[in-house]
Write a protein that holds these residues in place. Structure first.
Motif, PDB file in Angstrom:
ATOM      1  N   ILE A 138       8.213   2.482   8.895  1.00 47.63           N
ATOM      2  CA  ILE A 138       8.699   1.167   8.486  1.00 47.63           C
ATOM      3  C   ILE A 138       7.831   0.659   7.341  1.00 47.63           C
ATOM      4  CG2 ILE A 138       9.144  -1.214   9.163  1.00 47.63           C
ATOM      5  CD1 ILE A 138       9.373  -0.221  12.067  1.00 47.63           C
ATOM      6  N   ILE A 139       8.435   0.482   6.171  1.00 43.22           N
ATOM      7  CA  ILE A 139       7.750  -0.139   5.044  1.00 43.22           C
ATOM      8  C   ILE A 139       7.872  -1.650   5.226  1.00 43.22           C
ATOM      9  CG2 ILE A 139       7.637  -0.318   2.542  1.00 43.22           C
ATOM     10  CD1 ILE A 139       9.179   2.346   2.413  1.00 43.22           C
ATOM     11  N   ASP A 140       6.739  -2.313   5.364  1.00 44.16           N
ATOM     12  CA  ASP A 140       6.741  -3.706   5.808  1.00 44.16           C
ATOM     13  C   ASP A 140       6.558  -4.684   4.657  1.00 44.16           C
ATOM     14  OD1 ASP A 140       6.772  -5.916   7.394  1.00 44.16           O
ATOM     15  OD2 ASP A 140       4.809  -5.573   8.310  1.00 44.16           O
ATOM     16  N   LEU A 141       7.563  -5.531   4.460  1.00 42.82           N
ATOM     17  CA  LEU A 141       7.477  -6.612   3.493  1.00 42.82           C
ATOM     18  C   LEU A 141       7.147  -7.952   4.152  1.00 42.82           C
ATOM     19  CD1 LEU A 141      10.585  -5.827   1.250  1.00 42.82           C
ATOM     20  CD2 LEU A 141       8.193  -5.787   0.507  1.00 42.82           C
ATOM     21  N   GLU A 142       6.975  -7.941   5.478  1.00 44.85           N
ATOM     22  CA  GLU A 142       6.796  -9.201   6.193  1.00 44.85           C
ATOM     23  C   GLU A 142       5.360  -9.396   6.670  1.00 44.85           C
ATOM     24  OE1 GLU A 142       8.296 -11.950   9.825  1.00 44.85           O
ATOM     25  OE2 GLU A 142       7.607  -9.898  10.045  1.00 44.85           O
ATOM     26  N   ASP A 143       5.114  -9.323   7.980  1.00 45.11           N
ATOM     27  CA  ASP A 143       3.839  -9.776   8.544  1.00 45.11           C
ATOM     28  C   ASP A 143       2.614  -9.008   8.072  1.00 45.11           C
ATOM     29  OD1 ASP A 143       4.833 -11.911   9.873  1.00 45.11           O
ATOM     30  OD2 ASP A 143       4.799 -11.008  11.871  1.00 45.11           O
ATOM     31  N   ALA A 144       2.787  -7.768   7.623  1.00 45.89           N
ATOM     32  CA  ALA A 144       1.630  -7.006   7.150  1.00 45.89           C
ATOM     33  C   ALA A 144       1.140  -7.492   5.790  1.00 45.89           C
ATOM     34  CB  ALA A 144       1.976  -5.518   7.066  1.00 45.89           C
ATOM     35  N   ILE A 145       1.916  -8.345   5.155  1.00 39.75           N
ATOM     36  CA  ILE A 145       1.600  -8.826   3.808  1.00 39.75           C
ATOM     37  C   ILE A 145       1.362 -10.335   3.858  1.00 39.75           C
ATOM     38  CG2 ILE A 145       2.330  -8.852   1.400  1.00 39.75           C
ATOM     39  CD1 ILE A 145       2.278  -6.056   2.561  1.00 39.75           C
ATOM     40  N   ALA A 146       0.261 -10.805   3.310  1.00 39.25           N
ATOM     41  CA  ALA A 146       0.011 -12.243   3.222  1.00 39.25           C
ATOM     42  C   ALA A 146       1.111 -12.889   2.376  1.00 39.25           C
ATOM     43  CB  ALA A 146      -1.354 -12.509   2.602  1.00 39.25           C
ATOM     44  N   PRO A 147       1.577 -14.063   2.775  1.00 38.06           N
ATOM     45  CA  PRO A 147       2.691 -14.694   2.038  1.00 38.06           C
ATOM     46  C   PRO A 147       2.523 -14.735   0.527  1.00 38.06           C
ATOM     47  CG  PRO A 147       2.321 -15.872   4.073  1.00 38.06           C
ATOM     48  CD  PRO A 147       1.234 -14.832   3.985  1.00 38.06           C
TER      49      PRO A 147
ATOM     50  N   ARG B 200       0.844  -1.195   0.000  1.00 35.11           N
ATOM     51  CA  ARG B 200       0.000   0.000   0.000  1.00 35.11           C
ATOM     52  C   ARG B 200       0.883   1.250   0.000  1.00 35.11           C
ATOM     53  NH1 ARG B 200      -5.303  -0.178   1.301  1.00 35.11           N
ATOM     54  NH2 ARG B 200      -5.152   1.923   0.433  1.00 35.11           N
ATOM     55  N   PRO B 201       1.692   1.420  -1.037  1.00 34.57           N
ATOM     56  CA  PRO B 201       2.580   2.588  -1.073  1.00 34.57           C
ATOM     57  C   PRO B 201       1.821   3.908  -1.104  1.00 34.57           C
ATOM     58  CG  PRO B 201       2.570   1.455  -3.190  1.00 34.57           C
ATOM     59  CD  PRO B 201       1.848   0.569  -2.230  1.00 34.57           C
ATOM     60  N   ASP B 202       0.517   3.852  -1.446  1.00 37.85           N
ATOM     61  CA  ASP B 202      -0.280   5.074  -1.414  1.00 37.85           C
ATOM     62  C   ASP B 202      -0.421   5.630   0.004  1.00 37.85           C
ATOM     63  OD1 ASP B 202      -1.836   2.512  -1.324  1.00 37.85           O
ATOM     64  OD2 ASP B 202      -3.449   3.869  -0.701  1.00 37.85           O
ATOM     65  N   ARG B 203      -0.167   4.793   1.000  1.00 38.38           N
ATOM     66  CA  ARG B 203      -0.269   5.244   2.392  1.00 38.38           C
ATOM     67  C   ARG B 203       1.007   5.919   2.896  1.00 38.38           C
ATOM     68  NH1 ARG B 203      -3.187   0.127   5.518  1.00 38.38           N
ATOM     69  NH2 ARG B 203      -5.094   0.075   4.265  1.00 38.38           N
TER      70      ARG B 203
END
Length: 287
Positions: free
Chosen positions: A42-51, A26-29
């Protein structure tokens, strides 16, 4: 206080009190997060994103990077998936490119081995590293993680840690007191900035957030992970010393100066070098 291997962008993040998560898909955020008052995002590539969506999240982030101003890039942290996961290698490749273009720091999820941090420091020269301690292995390796190259601060992932250990902590998380103390100790021994405490999941409960942040401060943490912009002001206020504390600190410093640096008494209590140092720390934490 700075680590010997700290990146040039380190000092701002070393003093940051709030780290706000934004999902990478959601880079728009990002503009809203950067304007939220958070010290770091923190731009999150881990837990905030479904695998299944993590590869797509990586691709979604790259096109918007050029629109982020250089001063804002220095406030950004990229959380990448842990070593040994299917996404780690591609995350590191993206991180390398973004660090070369102004990204301040990397947060390694489920940090457990100093060698993984050393490899990350080598792959992404110039980046400050924030190991996220959220497993039994990570908790057992605090000193090694803190001493790894380019580590700026340790961070606590208390929710994942409880799951890994099969814990069921109460609201005060008294069960995690030994770990919080150990993180502060390991940070101090390695000359790192004070550690970053975990999230408060009750995002609309200001009282709970204030209580959690006050606990963080009592233990010697100086920052907190946040999951919503509404948490930022509450966290900053809770980390700031109150008016009475600041008044006490000013009177201590005034009395110490009048005593020529020798032992004196304020409010019926002895003031010596450690008390003077505490008074100075208090005034530095003013909002």
């Amino acid at each position: 206080m700075t680590h010997a291997g700290m990146a040039p962008t380190g000092p701002a993040l070393a003093e940051a009190r709030s780290f706000l998560f934004v999902p990478a898909n959601r880079p728009d955020r990002l503009p809203k997060a950067l304007a939220s008052g958070a010290d770091a995002v923190i731009i999150d590539l881990e837990d905030a994103i479904a695998p299944p969506q993590r590869d797509g999240a990586r691709s979604a982030l790259q096109p918007v990077w050029a629109s982020i101003a250089a001063p804002d890039r220095a406030r950004l942290v990229l959380r990448i998936n842990g070593a040994g996961t299917p996404w780690h290698r591609a995350d590191v490749a993206l991180a390398r490119a973004l660090v070369a273009d102004g990204l301040a720091a990397l947060m390694l999820a489920k940090a457990e081995q100093a060698r993984d941090l050393a490899a990350l420091a080598q792959a992404c020269p110039g980046a400050a590293l924030l190991p996220l301690v959220e497993s039994a292995e990570g908790a057992a390796a605090l000193d090694a993680l803190a001493a790894a190259p380019r580590v700026l601060r340790l961070a606590l992932g208390d929710i994942d840690l409880q799951a890994d250990l099969g814990m069921a902590c109460g609201p005060e998380q008294a069960e995690l007191a030994p770990l919080r103390w150990a993180m502060v100790l390991a940070s101090r021994r390695a000359a790192l900035a004070p550690p970053i405490d975990g999230v408060t999941t009750a995002r609309d409960d200001a009282a709970a957030l204030t209580q959690d942040t006050a606990r963080s401060r009592r233990f010697g943490f100086a920052a907190k992970l946040c999951i919503h912009p509404a948490q930022i002001a509450v966290v900053h206020a809770a980390f700031a010393p109150g008016a009475r504390e600041c008044d006490w600190a000013r009177r201590v410093l005034a009395a110490a100066e009048a005593a020529g640096g020798g032992v004196c008494v304020v409010d019926g209590r002895m003031v010596d070098a450690p008390v003077i140092a505490l008074a100075r720390q208090t005034l530095r934490r003013q909002a």
